[in-house]
Design a protein around this motif. Structure first.
Motif, PDB file in Angstrom:
ATOM      1  N   ASN A  96      96.430  21.315 -18.004  1.00  0.00           N
ATOM      2  CA  ASN A  96      95.847  19.986 -18.196  1.00  0.00           C
ATOM      3  C   ASN A  96      96.368  19.316 -19.471  1.00  0.00           C
ATOM      4  O   ASN A  96      95.773  18.371 -19.970  1.00  0.00           O
ATOM      5  CB  ASN A  96      94.316  20.025 -18.165  1.00  0.00           C
ATOM      6  N   ILE A 126      95.657  10.995 -18.962  1.00  0.00           N
ATOM      7  CA  ILE A 126      94.252  10.918 -18.553  1.00  0.00           C
ATOM      8  C   ILE A 126      94.095  11.293 -17.080  1.00  0.00           C
ATOM      9  O   ILE A 126      93.154  11.992 -16.697  1.00  0.00           O
ATOM     10  CB  ILE A 126      93.714   9.500 -18.820  1.00  0.00           C
ATOM     11  N   ARG A 129      94.238  15.027 -16.665  1.00  0.00           N
ATOM     12  CA  ARG A 129      93.022  15.722 -17.099  1.00  0.00           C
ATOM     13  C   ARG A 129      91.861  15.450 -16.160  1.00  0.00           C
ATOM     14  O   ARG A 129      90.974  16.284 -16.006  1.00  0.00           O
ATOM     15  CB  ARG A 129      92.674  15.301 -18.530  1.00  0.00           C
ATOM     16  N   LYS A 130      91.868  14.261 -15.537  1.00  0.00           N
ATOM     17  CA  LYS A 130      90.815  13.966 -14.574  1.00  0.00           C
ATOM     18  C   LYS A 130      90.891  14.871 -13.355  1.00  0.00           C
ATOM     19  O   LYS A 130      89.908  15.114 -12.690  1.00  0.00           O
ATOM     20  CB  LYS A 130      90.938  12.506 -14.117  1.00  0.00           C
ATOM     21  N   LEU A 134      87.616  21.621 -17.025  1.00  0.00           N
ATOM     22  CA  LEU A 134      87.829  22.801 -17.858  1.00  0.00           C
ATOM     23  C   LEU A 134      86.494  23.419 -18.243  1.00  0.00           C
ATOM     24  O   LEU A 134      85.570  22.735 -18.645  1.00  0.00           O
ATOM     25  CB  LEU A 134      88.606  22.433 -19.121  1.00  0.00           C
ATOM     26  N   ARG A 138      83.010  29.610 -24.635  1.00  0.00           N
ATOM     27  CA  ARG A 138      81.630  29.350 -25.005  1.00  0.00           C
ATOM     28  C   ARG A 138      81.280  27.995 -24.427  1.00  0.00           C
ATOM     29  O   ARG A 138      82.056  27.063 -24.529  1.00  0.00           O
ATOM     30  CB  ARG A 138      81.492  29.299 -26.528  1.00  0.00           C
ATOM     31  N   CYS A 140      80.148  24.340 -24.133  1.00  0.00           N
ATOM     32  CA  CYS A 140      80.278  23.344 -25.184  1.00  0.00           C
ATOM     33  C   CYS A 140      79.612  22.044 -24.778  1.00  0.00           C
ATOM     34  O   CYS A 140      80.289  21.074 -24.449  1.00  0.00           O
ATOM     35  CB  CYS A 140      81.754  23.110 -25.448  1.00  0.00           C
ATOM     36  N   LEU A 142      78.119  18.440 -24.972  1.00  0.00           N
ATOM     37  CA  LEU A 142      78.339  17.356 -25.918  1.00  0.00           C
ATOM     38  C   LEU A 142      77.012  17.033 -26.610  1.00  0.00           C
ATOM     39  O   LEU A 142      75.949  17.288 -26.045  1.00  0.00           O
ATOM     40  CB  LEU A 142      78.876  16.124 -25.174  1.00  0.00           C
ATOM     41  N   TYR A 152      78.830  11.439 -18.832  1.00  0.00           N
ATOM     42  CA  TYR A 152      79.891  11.146 -19.811  1.00  0.00           C
ATOM     43  C   TYR A 152      81.228  10.846 -19.126  1.00  0.00           C
ATOM     44  O   TYR A 152      81.850   9.816 -19.400  1.00  0.00           O
ATOM     45  CB  TYR A 152      80.044  12.341 -20.753  1.00  0.00           C
ATOM     46  N   ILE A 156      83.116   7.225 -19.244  1.00  0.00           N
ATOM     47  CA  ILE A 156      84.349   6.917 -19.968  1.00  0.00           C
ATOM     48  C   ILE A 156      85.417   6.393 -19.023  1.00  0.00           C
ATOM     49  O   ILE A 156      86.354   5.730 -19.444  1.00  0.00           O
ATOM     50  CB  ILE A 156      84.902   8.126 -20.759  1.00  0.00           C
ATOM     51  N   HIS A 157      85.262   6.672 -17.730  1.00  0.00           N
ATOM     52  CA  HIS A 157      86.218   6.118 -16.788  1.00  0.00           C
ATOM     53  C   HIS A 157      85.728   4.793 -16.211  1.00  0.00           C
ATOM     54  O   HIS A 157      86.248   4.315 -15.212  1.00  0.00           O
ATOM     55  CB  HIS A 157      86.526   7.126 -15.682  1.00  0.00           C
ATOM     56  N   ARG A 205      79.386  18.903 -15.477  1.00  0.00           N
ATOM     57  CA  ARG A 205      80.043  17.816 -16.201  1.00  0.00           C
ATOM     58  C   ARG A 205      81.504  17.695 -15.777  1.00  0.00           C
ATOM     59  O   ARG A 205      82.027  16.603 -15.598  1.00  0.00           O
ATOM     60  CB  ARG A 205      79.941  18.095 -17.697  1.00  0.00           C
ATOM     61  N   GLY A 206      82.148  18.858 -15.607  1.00  0.00           N
ATOM     62  CA  GLY A 206      83.535  18.847 -15.159  1.00  0.00           C
ATOM     63  C   GLY A 206      83.661  18.313 -13.744  1.00  0.00           C
ATOM     64  O   GLY A 206      84.570  17.544 -13.431  1.00  0.00           O
ATOM     65  N   VAL A 209      83.791  14.309 -12.915  1.00  0.00           N
ATOM     66  CA  VAL A 209      84.966  13.437 -12.936  1.00  0.00           C
ATOM     67  C   VAL A 209      85.805  13.613 -11.674  1.00  0.00           C
ATOM     68  O   VAL A 209      86.921  13.139 -11.591  1.00  0.00           O
ATOM     69  CB  VAL A 209      85.858  13.653 -14.194  1.00  0.00           C
TER      70      VAL A 209
ATOM     71  N   LEU B 185      84.694  21.277 -28.853  1.00  0.00           N
ATOM     72  CA  LEU B 185      83.924  20.092 -28.498  1.00  0.00           C
ATOM     73  C   LEU B 185      84.863  18.926 -28.179  1.00  0.00           C
ATOM     74  O   LEU B 185      84.665  18.198 -27.212  1.00  0.00           O
ATOM     75  CB  LEU B 185      83.010  19.735 -29.673  1.00  0.00           C
ATOM     76  N   LEU B 190      88.139  15.691 -24.252  1.00  0.00           N
ATOM     77  CA  LEU B 190      89.496  15.328 -23.820  1.00  0.00           C
ATOM     78  C   LEU B 190      89.775  15.816 -22.406  1.00  0.00           C
ATOM     79  O   LEU B 190      90.411  15.128 -21.606  1.00  0.00           O
ATOM     80  CB  LEU B 190      90.526  15.929 -24.777  1.00  0.00           C
ATOM     81  N   SER B 191      89.272  17.015 -22.081  1.00  0.00           N
ATOM     82  CA  SER B 191      89.580  17.576 -20.769  1.00  0.00           C
ATOM     83  C   SER B 191      88.912  16.791 -19.656  1.00  0.00           C
ATOM     84  O   SER B 191      89.255  16.937 -18.493  1.00  0.00           O
ATOM     85  CB  SER B 191      89.170  19.043 -20.706  1.00  0.00           C
ATOM     86  N   LEU B 192      87.912  15.973 -20.011  1.00  0.00           N
ATOM     87  CA  LEU B 192      87.297  15.117 -18.994  1.00  0.00           C
ATOM     88  C   LEU B 192      88.084  13.827 -18.825  1.00  0.00           C
ATOM     89  O   LEU B 192      87.704  12.962 -18.053  1.00  0.00           O
ATOM     90  CB  LEU B 192      85.859  14.800 -19.381  1.00  0.00           C
ATOM     91  N   GLY B 193      89.159  13.688 -19.600  1.00  0.00           N
ATOM     92  CA  GLY B 193      89.991  12.506 -19.470  1.00  0.00           C
ATOM     93  C   GLY B 193      89.669  11.436 -20.492  1.00  0.00           C
ATOM     94  O   GLY B 193      90.125  10.307 -20.365  1.00  0.00           O
ATOM     95  N   GLN B 198      87.782   7.473 -27.592  1.00  0.00           N
ATOM     96  CA  GLN B 198      86.491   7.717 -26.943  1.00  0.00           C
ATOM     97  C   GLN B 198      85.861   8.993 -27.461  1.00  0.00           C
ATOM     98  O   GLN B 198      84.652   9.065 -27.697  1.00  0.00           O
ATOM     99  CB  GLN B 198      86.681   7.793 -25.423  1.00  0.00           C
TER     100      GLN B 198
END
Lengths: 296, 303
Positions: A96, A126, A129-130, A134, A138, A140, A142, A152, A156-157, A205-206, A209, B185, B190-193, B198
């Motif tokens: 990615n 972008i 990564r979309k 990932l 651990r 993570c 937000l 989120y 952002i998109h 969350r992953g 998107v 974090l 970033l991995s979500l694009g 942002q």
């Protein structure tokens, strides 16, 4: 976008309709879970989802990945195994293009996703990564509420429609098996969840998107046995719609859920093949030793 | 062998160390109390003559006639500090975001020592520089657009000089704070694009909010007390500034300018002690308030 959404709705719907599955997951009956986990996918490598050609990566002048050639099957669980420091995580992060965030990286060679070279000049990072969610070692979350964590990605998109966002949040929390545990406290901070719940939150969350691929970097190693089992079950369920690539330290996990196994050693891919081939009839001496536990 | 006395010496040293350190801690805490108390006793004679409220709200400062009004000085202090934070904070946040999130390592290598040098320049040099550059700039270029006349010696000049002085401090604290945010974090975002910007906006800044508040607190406390550089460019007229182009007279400047002179005047040294006490209390209140805000933020976001 909607096709993806439909798919995950289908997952939920099918597990609702199929009474046996629901029983399996809710009651957690040991034997039946095992049969579910043993449903290995038939591998089709004629059209690999990710295809790596002559990939060489240098990190701070160190040759981390050496001439990697690899095909990752579509809609199956691929486990990358090998001793620590062999470049598994680096390989995962080239997929990615997160590796480029590190300092002093040199990447040669090609990585094709759906036949497109992700290192091409015209590629938008972008969009790459979309395509991939990932899951880190651990969890993570937000620094925001449970709801905002899931929303989120869509936000952002550019998705600002509150009604649609709530629907997405509910869908993906259900897909990650977390909805019933958090539906009454969607707006409390995400890091108040237990660590296993946090990891499922990160998975949801992953998924939000709408990726095609899920990357897991030892996604269960920080979790307690029950939580990691839940995540494994989710992976098995999700492989109907997603290609899943897991870096894993535990051979037993690979044995349980892998359809395709890649064995790496000191930056090289030693052997790759179906789980059956690798675990029951490895071709290379090194693989045989690693599988048998001669080193780890 | 759990009986016996062979560990006695080690245990004794341990408890001795603990006691010594406890003593030193209590001593350093006591210092603050001692300073506060001695200021209070020294200024008590003026507090007997005048009511506290008339001192704080009075605007006329005529020591010869026995009139002591601290209102202009308090306002001068608040103006200069507020202007400096208002200028410094956005600049510092954006600079440190660039340095920690975007800048190439080579740029960091060059800029970090520069910031340290900036922090090491003595205040009086900033003051001279302010007189030579900032004051003429305000009186000739800036002020004519807004007011009829300004000498340039103004709370704005004080604020600008002070802002430049506290910037290195804020920047280096902020960079430390951003560096303490785990890389995972950022990777998660970033991995979500998400783009870098942002990620900074929604994740990094949010996560570092308590740290940013703490940095502001330190900077403001420093700004309240800064004396020499401000005194040199502020004009030092005991009137309440009506605009940023008017002169001001902050409390530290008042004390530094007058202490040791005209001490024969009745109540004069007591008045200056009261000025110091007021400054002390302002900083105390500010710190307490920010502590409350900090815990609120932490509880609200569970950071």
């Amino acid at each position: 976008m909607n096709t993806r959404l439909l798919k995950s709705e289908n997952i939920i719907a099918s597990s609702m309709n199929n009474g046996k599955d629901v029983f399996l997951l809710e009651e957690g009956a040991e034997a039946q879970v095992r049969t579910l986990l043993l449903q290995k996918t038939k591998l089709d490598l004629t059209a690999p989802h990710i295809s790596v050609k002559n990939l060489n990566v240098h990190l701070q002048k160190k040759h981390v990945l050496k001439d990697v050639n690899l095909d990752i099957p579509n809609k199956a669980i691929t486990c990358i195994i090998g001793p620590s420091g062999c470049g598994k995580t680096t390989l995962l992060k080239t997929f990615n293009r997160l590796l480029e965030q590190s300092v002093d990286v040199k990447i040669d060679g090609h990585v094709f996703v759906d036949g497109e070279d992700i290192h091409d000049k015209n590629v938008e990072i972008i969009n790459i990564r979309k395509k991939m969610g990932l899951l880190s070692q651990r969890p993570c979350p937000l620094p925001m509420s449970i709801f905002d964590n899931i929303a989120y990605g869509p936000r952002i998109h550019g998705n600002r429609n509150m009604k649609e966002l709530s629907r997405l949040v509910e869908n993906y929390l259900k897909a990650a098996g977390l909805w019933d545990e958090v539906k009454d406290r969607l707006h409390s901070p995400a890091n108040r969840l237990s660590i296993g719940q946090q990891q499922r939150l990160c998975l949801a969350r992953g998924l939000a998107v709408e990726p095609e691929i899920i990357l897991g970097d030892e996604a269960t190693s920080a979790l307690d046995p029950i939580s990691s089992k839940k995540i494994e079950e989710l992976f098995v369920e999700l492989k109907r719609d997603y290609s899943i690539i897991l870096v894993t330290h535990t051979l037993r996990q690979a044995r349980r859920i892998a359809d395709y196994v890649v064995f790496m050693y000191l930056g090289e891919v030693i052997e790759a093949g179906s789980a059956d081939e690798i675990f029951n009839n490895p071709q290379k001496e090194l693989t045989r030793e690693y599988i048998s536990g001669a080193f780890s | 062998m759990i009986f016996g006395t062979h560990t006695k010496y080690r245990v004794f040293k341990d408890s001795l160390a603990r006691r010594i350190m406890l003593g030193l801690t209590v001593f350093s805490l006591l210092l603050a109390v001692i300073v506060g108390l001695s200021l209070y006793f020294k200024s008590s004679s003026i507090l007997h003559e005048h009511s506290l409220w008339s001192l704080l709200s009075g605007s006329s400062w005529r020591p010869f006639k026995g009139e002591f009004g601290f209102y202009p000085f308090i306002m001068g202090t608040l103006w200069v500090t507020a202007i400096s934070i208002f200028i410094a904070l956005p600049l510092c946040i954006l600079t440190s975001i660039f340095l920690s999130e975007y800048a190439h390592p080579y740029i960091k290598k060059i800029v970090f020592p520069l910031i340290d040098i900036l922090a090491g320049i003595p205040p009086v040099v900033y003051g001279v520089w302010g007189i030579l550059v900032v004051v003429p700039f305000i009186s000739e270029k800036l002020a004519p657009h807004f007011v009829e006349f300004s000498s340039g010696y103004s709370v704005l000049a004080g604020g600008i000089v002070l802002a430049i002085m506290i910037m290195p401090l804020i920047i280096s604290i902020l960079i430390e704070i951003f560096a303490a945010i785990p890389k995972e974090l950022r990777d998660a975002s970033l991995s979500l694009g998400a783009t870098n910007w942002q990620t900074v906006k929604f994740v990094v800044l949010r996560k570092s909010l308590p740290g940013i508040v703490a940095a502001i607190v330190l900077a403001v406390s420093r700004a309240f007390g800064e004396t020499i550089a401000v005194l040199m460019v502020c004009g030092n007229m005991s009137a309440v500034p009506k605009s940023v182009f008017d002169s001001g007279y902050p409390l530290p400047a008042l004390i530094a300018n007058n202490y040791g002179e005209m001490m024969s005047l009745p109540l004069y040294d007591s008045a200056l002690m009261l000025a110091a006490l007021i400054l002390f209390v302002i900083i105390l209140i500010f710190n307490a308030a920010s502590r409350i805000i900090l815990t609120r933020i932490e509880r609200r976001f569970a950071l």
